[in-house]
Enzyme design. Structure first.
Site, PDB file in Angstrom:
ATOM      1  N   GLU A   1       0.833  -1.196   0.000  1.00 20.48           N
ATOM      2  CA  GLU A   1       0.000   0.000   0.000  1.00 20.48           C
ATOM      3  C   GLU A   1       0.873   1.254   0.000  1.00 20.48           C
ATOM      4  OE1 GLU A   1      -4.133  -1.037   2.446  1.00 20.48           O
ATOM      5  OE2 GLU A   1      -2.590   0.189   3.380  1.00 20.48           O
ATOM      6  N   CYS A   2       0.634   2.155  -0.925  1.00 17.87           N
ATOM      7  CA  CYS A   2       1.184   3.515  -0.921  1.00 17.87           C
ATOM      8  C   CYS A   2       2.715   3.504  -0.776  1.00 17.87           C
ATOM      9  CB  CYS A   2       0.518   4.342   0.172  1.00 17.87           C
ATOM     10  SG  CYS A   2       0.649   6.126  -0.095  1.00 17.87           S
ATOM     11  N   GLY A   3       3.254   3.750   0.419  1.00 16.99           N
ATOM     12  CA  GLY A   3       4.700   3.710   0.598  1.00 16.99           C
ATOM     13  C   GLY A   3       5.284   2.363   0.224  1.00 16.99           C
TER      14      GLY A   3
ATOM     15  N   LEU B   1       4.097   0.435  -2.162  1.00 16.67           N
ATOM     16  CA  LEU B   1       4.152   0.477  -3.627  1.00 16.67           C
ATOM     17  C   LEU B   1       5.399   1.223  -4.088  1.00 16.67           C
ATOM     18  CD1 LEU B   1       1.370   1.379  -6.149  1.00 16.67           C
ATOM     19  CD2 LEU B   1       3.376   2.823  -6.018  1.00 16.67           C
TER      20      LEU B   1
ATOM     21  N   SER C   1      -0.832  -0.762  -4.697  1.00 14.47           N
ATOM     22  CA  SER C   1      -1.721   0.361  -5.002  1.00 14.47           C
ATOM     23  C   SER C   1      -1.484   1.497  -4.016  1.00 14.47           C
ATOM     24  CB  SER C   1      -3.181  -0.099  -4.920  1.00 14.47           C
ATOM     25  OG  SER C   1      -4.070   1.000  -4.937  1.00 14.47           O
TER      26      SER C   1
END
Length: 456
Positions: free
Chosen positions: A330-332, A334, A432
């Site tokens: 997730e986010c970081g 990714l 994502s």
């Protein structure tokens, strides 16, 4: 009972007030349970640092009203006192409902849980007008209960007299008076507060907050307000199945990767997972005999140099993903799986490289709730699954995914709202920018662990 610390707007002092209340209760060695309204990751870290107990997020968009009731009820069972920190201004949320209470606002949660509000006001530029502000907030929605006021940033005795005179006709108790001071400061950066792991002086700050609480609040009235009543436990609305065999999941958790909802970790364990916490920053190798990776969000851009220098770990992750180990990022997380991270100084740092794109830091914050529908199968979802998530990041990608995971639109916006695509999925990888809370969707981690259980 419990209470919710609310405010007229962001920046009025909710977090400072909440932490000072928690620090005082902890210093008295009470058993405290804290909660945070909304999708925030960093404020709950401060709660946990003070109480030594995980803070729980209450978010009706990421979960549901039923889940919020169940979560709150379950976690106050063993607590002497409970306290909830609100989000933004009292009525700030996604879109106004008929009763003037926007969904996911502090007011919305107060109605769901039927709890009173402790209302914080920044008085630094107010005198008589404070009465108009308080009157407006307390009469907009008569379903809300106001336990009292905390007057923050009071400049002098004369200033206090003016505020008290203005508020007296409203007959709302003043339960706290915080004088203007510069000693207590919570440092910030591009995504909000600096996380607790990066603040070596935090113990000193907590001591200051205890003293602030001792001198500023009416504890004779506040203690009964925060004391928990043990309601009958709510029958769980969701059944969490148990995976037949223990599954070892490597969870990246350090200064670079710290954005995890405690409920997500709990659900993985309830499903039968063995959680192995490790550090891509500091460990020289990945955990042994694992069957899945979970890379949460955080601040990899702030530690890009150190991450890039840990070549043995980068190679080991790349090798494991190349042979199909189920991976959720997730986010970081990714960003870490990209070829490079380009930091705020435009310096490039090598990352894992399993995603054929680079993450670069931008000037604009991407923030908001999204309704997302999956476009393909992934380790988490079958195709055509609809979920709700939250984005909160300052980075972008140089190349967008040719086969995106999601098509998304902002939650509860106008009908012409643009649909976007986002996310990467191939083999057993799902990456994502969308943050997910699994509380209302245990089938998500269930599917992930099922994928992990067959990996050898």
């Amino acid at each position: 009972m419990s209470a919710i610390v609310a405010a007229d707007r962001s920046g009025s002092g909710k977090t400072t007030v909440t932490l000072s209340l928690l620090a005082y209760l902890q210093q008295k060695q009470f058993n405290i349970q804290s909660f945070k309204i909304g999708p925030d990751y960093i404020d709950p870290m401060f709660h946990q640092f003070v109480t030594q107990k995980p803070c729980r997020n209450l978010d009706p968009i990421l979960t549901s009203e039923a889940y919020i009731k169940q979560c709150f009820t379950d976690h106050i069972q063993k607590a002497d006192y409970a306290l909830i920190e609100g989000v933004m201004g009292l009525f700030d949320g996604v879109s106004p409902l008929i009763d003037h209470t926007p969904t996911a606002s502090t007011a919305h949660i107060a109605q769901i849980l039927n709890l009173p509000l402790l209302f914080v006001i920044d008085c630094s530029r107010l005198s008589g007008s404070v009465a108009a502000i308080v009157n407006g907030f307390t009469t907009l929605n008569y379903n809300l209960k106001f336990a009292g006021l905390i007057l923050n940033k009071v400049a002098s005795d004369r200033h206090l007299e003016l505020l008290q005179e203005a508020l007296e006709p409203l007959n709302i108790p003043i339960l706290g008076i915080i004088r203007r001071q510069d000693q207590i400061h919570l440092p910030e950066r591009h995504l909000g507060l600096v996380p607790t792991d990066e603040l070596p002086q935090l113990n000193t700050l907590i001591e200051q907050l205890v003293k602030l609480a001792e001198n500023s609040f009416n504890w004779e009235k506040l203690l009964p307000l925060f004391q928990t009543e043990k309601p009958v436990k709510i029958q769980p609305t969701l059944t969490i199945p148990c995976v037949q065999h223990s599954v070892k999941i490597a969870i990246a958790r350090d200064q670079a990767f710290s954005f995890y909802y405690q409920d997500n970790l709990d659900i993985l364990q309830q499903l039968g997972a063995e959680l192995i916490f490790w550090s891509p920053l500091n460990d020289s190798q990945i955990p042994q005999n694992i069957q899945g990776f979970y890379f949460g969000g955080g601040f990899p851009e702030m530690f890009a140099k150190q991450l890039s220098e840990n070549l043995s770990v980068i190679k080991a992750i790349r090798d494991q993903i190349s042979v199909g180990i189920p991976t959720y990022a997730e986010c970081g997380g990714l960003m870490y799986l990209c070829e490079e991270i380009i930091d705020f100084e435009n310096k490039s740092w090598q990352m894992v490289g399993v995603l054929p794109t680079k993450a670069f830091m931008g000037k604009r914050l991407k923030l908001g709730y999204y309704q997302a529908t999956t476009l393909q199968n992934s380790p988490l979802f079958p195709q055509e699954t609809t979920i709700f998530g939250h984005q909160f990041h300052r980075s972008d990608l140089t190349t967008e995914s040719p086969n995106p995971v999601y098509k998304m639109k902002r939650y509860r916006q106008n009908k012409d709202n643009q649909t976007i695509t986002e996310g990467w999925s191939f083999a057993n990888l799902h990456a994502s920018y969308l943050h997910l809370h699994w509380g209302n969707n245990p089938e998500i981690p269930t599917r992930f662990l099922q994928q992990c259980s067959i990996f050898q």
